[in-house]
Design an enzyme around this catalytic site. Structure first.
Site, PDB file in Angstrom:
ATOM      1  N   ASP A  51       0.824  -1.203   0.000  1.00 31.52           N
ATOM      2  CA  ASP A  51       0.000   0.000   0.000  1.00 31.52           C
ATOM      3  C   ASP A  51       0.863   1.261   0.000  1.00 31.52           C
ATOM      4  O   ASP A  51       0.344   2.376  -0.065  1.00 31.52           O
ATOM      5  CB  ASP A  51      -1.000   0.008   1.155  1.00 31.52           C
ATOM      6  N   SER A  52       2.171   1.074   0.005  1.00 30.84           N
ATOM      7  CA  SER A  52       3.094   2.187  -0.234  1.00 30.84           C
ATOM      8  C   SER A  52       2.837   2.824  -1.593  1.00 30.84           C
ATOM      9  O   SER A  52       3.299   3.938  -1.855  1.00 30.84           O
ATOM     10  CB  SER A  52       4.544   1.709  -0.152  1.00 30.84           C
ATOM     11  N   ASP A  90      -0.493  -6.329   0.348  1.00 26.36           N
ATOM     12  CA  ASP A  90      -0.975  -5.611   1.527  1.00 26.36           C
ATOM     13  C   ASP A  90      -2.498  -5.591   1.551  1.00 26.36           C
ATOM     14  O   ASP A  90      -3.150  -5.477   0.501  1.00 26.36           O
ATOM     15  CB  ASP A  90      -0.479  -4.162   1.513  1.00 26.36           C
ATOM     16  N   LYS A 118      -0.702  -9.358   3.822  1.00 28.14           N
ATOM     17  CA  LYS A 118      -0.027  -8.733   4.963  1.00 28.14           C
ATOM     18  C   LYS A 118      -0.987  -7.830   5.709  1.00 28.14           C
ATOM     19  O   LYS A 118      -1.667  -7.002   5.104  1.00 28.14           O
ATOM     20  CB  LYS A 118       1.209  -7.945   4.510  1.00 28.14           C
ATOM     21  N   GLU A 120      -1.311  -5.232   9.198  1.00 30.00           N
ATOM     22  CA  GLU A 120      -0.574  -4.465  10.189  1.00 30.00           C
ATOM     23  C   GLU A 120      -1.230  -4.605  11.559  1.00 30.00           C
ATOM     24  O   GLU A 120      -2.456  -4.508  11.690  1.00 30.00           O
ATOM     25  CB  GLU A 120      -0.538  -2.984   9.808  1.00 30.00           C
ATOM     26  N   GLU A 187       9.163  -3.348  11.150  1.00 30.84           N
ATOM     27  CA  GLU A 187       9.545  -2.072  10.555  1.00 30.84           C
ATOM     28  C   GLU A 187       9.988  -1.093  11.638  1.00 30.84           C
ATOM     29  O   GLU A 187       9.277  -0.873  12.622  1.00 30.84           O
ATOM     30  CB  GLU A 187       8.387  -1.465   9.757  1.00 30.84           C
TER      31      GLU A 187
END
Length: 271
Positions: A51-52, A90, A118, A120, A187
């Site tokens: 999602d970057s 993501d 993924k 978070e 991270e």
């Protein structure tokens, strides 16, 4: 493109075997077919459709505006270019706010080319992790600095420097493994904490800004090529194109540096 190459697909089992033998592996982001093809041919084991893309492709200030439709569009493109890398996708902001949403959206990602998803979060995603993994969807749990929580955290800060919080983070990582996480991503955490977590888990640990002790490293492709829009790039990235004469050789240099454990160096590490 992938149909033209018979290389064996890299799976979760492949990554677990690499951890067991102590061989470092490599992760890199991609958002479209051409670079995905180059990345896969360069020996990168894991391609992250991150999602970057909200920042490096769409020009947003954070990852929060990225939608499932955005992610799926880029995932399809990457899948077409991929040769044999493991594709991790993501799950965008709020796409796993409930169990039903998590199941529905993770299913869509897997149906559109992802090999794992993924999420978070720490302990609070254990139930979601278990639900997805029990239904055949491999999960990478993302701990430490979690960009989707940037408004709660209050900024992009190193996580886990407080000794009182380190034991809790190690415990959270173990809980996520027990819940069924196949991979952990750390991270922006101190090197000593990343080392403790990596040694405490049997699943592979991917790091970004987490020192050299993790089982793998991940970078955003734009950072690797030195074309990030950031005025002050974070210390944990390296411009590999600056020392090479093409995109292909820059990516190959990154792969080699991770596997030979020359990247990340001390200057890229938080202590």
């Amino acid at each position: 493109m992938s149909s033209q190459n018979s290389k064996t697909l890299i799976t979760i089992n492949t990554l677990h075997k690499l951890k067991a033998t102590g061989e470092k592996f490599v992760c890199l982001t991609a958002y479209e077919a051409t670079l995905a093809n180059i990345i896969s041919k360069s020996g990168v084991e894991v391609i992250l459709v991150g999602d970057s893309l909200g920042m490096v492709i769409q020009g947003h200030e954070s990852t929060l505006p990225v939608t499932m439709e955005d992610l799926i569009y880029h995932l399809k493109n990457v899948s077409r270019g991929n040769i044999n890398s493991h594709l991790m996708a993501d799950m965008p902001f709020m796409s796993y706010a409930t169990e039903d949403a998590a199941l529905s959206n993770a299913t869509l990602l897997m149906q559109n080319g992802a090999h794992s998803v993924k999420l978070e979060g720490g302990r609070w995603i254990c139930d979601l992790t278990n639900t997805l993994s029990q239904r055949g969807i491999p999960v990478c749990a993302h701990m430490g600095l979690t960009p989707q929580s940037i408004n709660r955290i209050g900024g992009y800060f190193v996580q886990g420097r407080d000794p009182n919080k380190q034991d809790d983070m190690i415990s959270e990582a173990k809980d996520l493994e027990s819940a069924g996480a196949s991979i952990l991503l750390l991270e922006c955490v101190p090197d000593d904490l990343a080392q403790k977590i990596t040694q405490s888990l049997s699943i592979p640990v991917i790091g970004i800004g987490a020192g050299a002790s993790t089982d793998a490293q991940v970078m955003v492709i734009h950072d690797l090529l030195g074309i990030s829009c950031l005025e002050q790039p974070p210390k944990f990235i390296k411009n590999f194109l600056a020392e090479n004469d093409s995109v292909q050789t820059a990516i190959s240099a990154y792969v080699r540096a991770v596997k030979e454990q020359t990247f990340p160096a001390k200057e890229h590490t938080f202590f």
